[in-house]
Motif scaffolding. Structure first.
Motif, PDB file in Angstrom:
ATOM      1  N   LEU A 156       7.837 -12.514 -17.241  1.00  0.00           N
ATOM      2  CA  LEU A 156       7.467 -11.358 -16.424  1.00  0.00           C
ATOM      3  C   LEU A 156       8.592 -10.331 -16.386  1.00  0.00           C
ATOM      4  O   LEU A 156       8.342  -9.121 -16.444  1.00  0.00           O
ATOM      5  N   LEU A 157       9.831 -10.815 -16.311  1.00  0.00           N
ATOM      6  CA  LEU A 157      10.975  -9.901 -16.297  1.00  0.00           C
ATOM      7  C   LEU A 157      11.078  -9.153 -17.620  1.00  0.00           C
ATOM      8  O   LEU A 157      11.336  -7.940 -17.635  1.00  0.00           O
ATOM      9  N   GLN A 158      10.855  -9.856 -18.731  1.00  0.00           N
ATOM     10  CA  GLN A 158      10.920  -9.203 -20.038  1.00  0.00           C
ATOM     11  C   GLN A 158       9.827  -8.158 -20.184  1.00  0.00           C
ATOM     12  O   GLN A 158      10.079  -7.065 -20.708  1.00  0.00           O
ATOM     13  N   ILE A 159       8.623  -8.460 -19.725  1.00  0.00           N
ATOM     14  CA  ILE A 159       7.529  -7.483 -19.792  1.00  0.00           C
ATOM     15  C   ILE A 159       7.887  -6.239 -18.989  1.00  0.00           C
ATOM     16  O   ILE A 159       7.682  -5.104 -19.450  1.00  0.00           O
TER      17      ILE A 159
ATOM     18  N   THR B 265      -0.728   2.154 -25.592  1.00  0.00           N
ATOM     19  CA  THR B 265      -0.866   1.159 -26.655  1.00  0.00           C
ATOM     20  C   THR B 265       0.435   0.395 -26.852  1.00  0.00           C
ATOM     21  O   THR B 265       0.435  -0.824 -27.045  1.00  0.00           O
ATOM     22  N   MET B 266       1.561   1.122 -26.759  1.00  0.00           N
ATOM     23  CA  MET B 266       2.860   0.480 -26.966  1.00  0.00           C
ATOM     24  C   MET B 266       3.160  -0.529 -25.867  1.00  0.00           C
ATOM     25  O   MET B 266       3.624  -1.640 -26.140  1.00  0.00           O
ATOM     26  N   THR B 267       2.917  -0.178 -24.615  1.00  0.00           N
ATOM     27  CA  THR B 267       3.187  -1.119 -23.523  1.00  0.00           C
ATOM     28  C   THR B 267       2.188  -2.276 -23.532  1.00  0.00           C
ATOM     29  O   THR B 267       2.536  -3.398 -23.160  1.00  0.00           O
ATOM     30  N   ALA B 268       0.964  -2.009 -23.989  1.00  0.00           N
ATOM     31  CA  ALA B 268      -0.005  -3.097 -24.133  1.00  0.00           C
ATOM     32  C   ALA B 268       0.459  -4.062 -25.223  1.00  0.00           C
ATOM     33  O   ALA B 268       0.329  -5.286 -25.086  1.00  0.00           O
ATOM     34  N   TYR B 269       1.005  -3.510 -26.300  1.00  0.00           N
ATOM     35  CA  TYR B 269       1.542  -4.355 -27.373  1.00  0.00           C
ATOM     36  C   TYR B 269       2.693  -5.212 -26.837  1.00  0.00           C
ATOM     37  O   TYR B 269       2.763  -6.416 -27.110  1.00  0.00           O
ATOM     38  N   ALA B 270       3.608  -4.584 -26.103  1.00  0.00           N
ATOM     39  CA  ALA B 270       4.756  -5.320 -25.562  1.00  0.00           C
ATOM     40  C   ALA B 270       4.299  -6.450 -24.649  1.00  0.00           C
ATOM     41  O   ALA B 270       4.837  -7.558 -24.686  1.00  0.00           O
ATOM     42  N   THR B 271       3.289  -6.178 -23.831  1.00  0.00           N
ATOM     43  CA  THR B 271       2.762  -7.196 -22.917  1.00  0.00           C
ATOM     44  C   THR B 271       2.140  -8.352 -23.698  1.00  0.00           C
ATOM     45  O   THR B 271       2.443  -9.525 -23.459  1.00  0.00           O
ATOM     46  N   LEU B 272       1.279  -8.021 -24.649  1.00  0.00           N
ATOM     47  CA  LEU B 272       0.561  -9.036 -25.423  1.00  0.00           C
ATOM     48  C   LEU B 272       1.525  -9.859 -26.275  1.00  0.00           C
ATOM     49  O   LEU B 272       1.431 -11.100 -26.321  1.00  0.00           O
ATOM     50  N   ALA B 273       2.461  -9.192 -26.944  1.00  0.00           N
ATOM     51  CA  ALA B 273       3.405  -9.891 -27.816  1.00  0.00           C
ATOM     52  C   ALA B 273       4.302 -10.834 -27.015  1.00  0.00           C
ATOM     53  O   ALA B 273       4.594 -11.950 -27.458  1.00  0.00           O
TER      54      ALA B 273
ATOM     55  N   GLY C  81       2.721  -5.146 -16.888  1.00  0.00           N
ATOM     56  CA  GLY C  81       2.620  -4.471 -18.174  1.00  0.00           C
ATOM     57  C   GLY C  81       1.384  -3.591 -18.237  1.00  0.00           C
ATOM     58  O   GLY C  81       1.090  -2.845 -17.307  1.00  0.00           O
ATOM     59  N   THR C  82       0.651  -3.707 -19.346  1.00  0.00           N
ATOM     60  CA  THR C  82      -0.554  -2.895 -19.535  1.00  0.00           C
ATOM     61  C   THR C  82      -1.638  -3.750 -20.173  1.00  0.00           C
ATOM     62  O   THR C  82      -1.379  -4.463 -21.142  1.00  0.00           O
TER      63      THR C  82
END
Length: 266
Positions: free
Chosen positions: A34-37, A61-69, A133-134
């Motif tokens: 959660l902290l990394q997200i 899209t970028m923050t959604a990618y960061a969350t999903l990854a 995140g997103t």
């Protein structure tokens, strides 16, 4: 075949139960997730600033990618990567060799059992991850169908990499330092921190030549439509290639490691 599968499932269930005994460790892992997200969202928001898009990719899209990854990486990369190191040091590997299931199959089943123990905690943490995140729906009907396939491919490639890493213990006994290096290299080149589309060309070429992209970038990019059309089949083909290649490498390494165990045992 069914008997062998039943034995592997039994090993997976045992490791699942063992993993659940370390609840505090899993809690810390998901707190760090959660902290990394949150930190990635802050970094990407600062990177984008007032710009709506960078390289054709919007901030959402970028923050959604960061969350999903990040969620994928946490699910597939538990803090206990492989039980091989401990079993080699304790001498339990001698018992493993006597079992009616091949050693690599036992260890792979155990790794899958250990990783699956993170699912209940992840389901609890997921709403918080999406809140921090997103959240994004799959980009298309093709993405909806292809994403679970890509996710399964990511799991297979990841576990084979862990199996190979663990087998190094037959030569070194201790792999904690190597494990730390692996985590850093894998997280970066898998695209869990920075997607491949933002990497400089030389770095991107290296990432595309390594198997790590199959573990994080490919599923997330398929889900968000950054890989689409005929590229989806090509991306799934990359995962299939690495699954086959790593399986062959694992078989070769195990044939040498097994002879080494026999030498150590006199």
């Amino acid at each position: 075949m069914s008997r062998r599968l039943a034995r592997c499932l039994a090993v997976a269930r045992i490791e699942f139960k063992v993993a659940l005994a370390y609840r505090s460790a899993y809690l810390s892992v998901f707190v760090m997730m959660l902290l990394q997200i949150f930190l990635l969202r802050v970094v990407w928001a600062a990177f984008y600033g007032d710009r709506g898009e960078v390289g054709g990719v919007g901030i959402r899209t970028m923050t959604a990618y960061a969350t999903l990854a990040t969620v994928q990486y946490t699910l597939f990369s538990p803090w206990q990567l492989s039980p091989i190191e401990q079993r080699v040091r304790d001498g339990k590997v001698a018992v493993d060799l006597l079992r009616p299931v091949g050693f690599p199959s036992q260890m792979l089943a155990g790794q899958l059992g250990w990783a699956s123990a993170s699912v209940p905690a992840l389901l609890i943490a997921l709403p918080f991850a999406l809140l921090i995140g997103t959240a994004e729906a799959p980009a298309s009907a093709v993405a909806t169908v292809a994403y679970p396939v890509a996710l399964a491919g990511a799991l297979v490639v990841n576990q084979l990499l862990f199996l190979l890493l663990g087998m190094v213990a037959f030569w070194t006994l201790e792999i904690s330092g190597l494990r730390m290096v692996y985590r850093f290299v894998a997280q970066f080149f898998s695209g869990a921190l920075v997607p491949l589309w933002f990497m400089p060309c030389p770095v991107k070429a290296v990432a595309q030549a390594l198997p790590f992209q199959a573990t994080s970038y490919i599923p997330a990019a398929v889900y968000l439509g950054q890989i689409e059309g005929t590229e989806v089949a090509a991306a799934l083909g990359v995962q299939l290639f690495w699954a086959a290649a790593l399986s062959a490498i694992t078989a070769g390494v195990w044939s040498r490691a097994r002879r080494r165990v026999l030498v150590q045992g006199g």
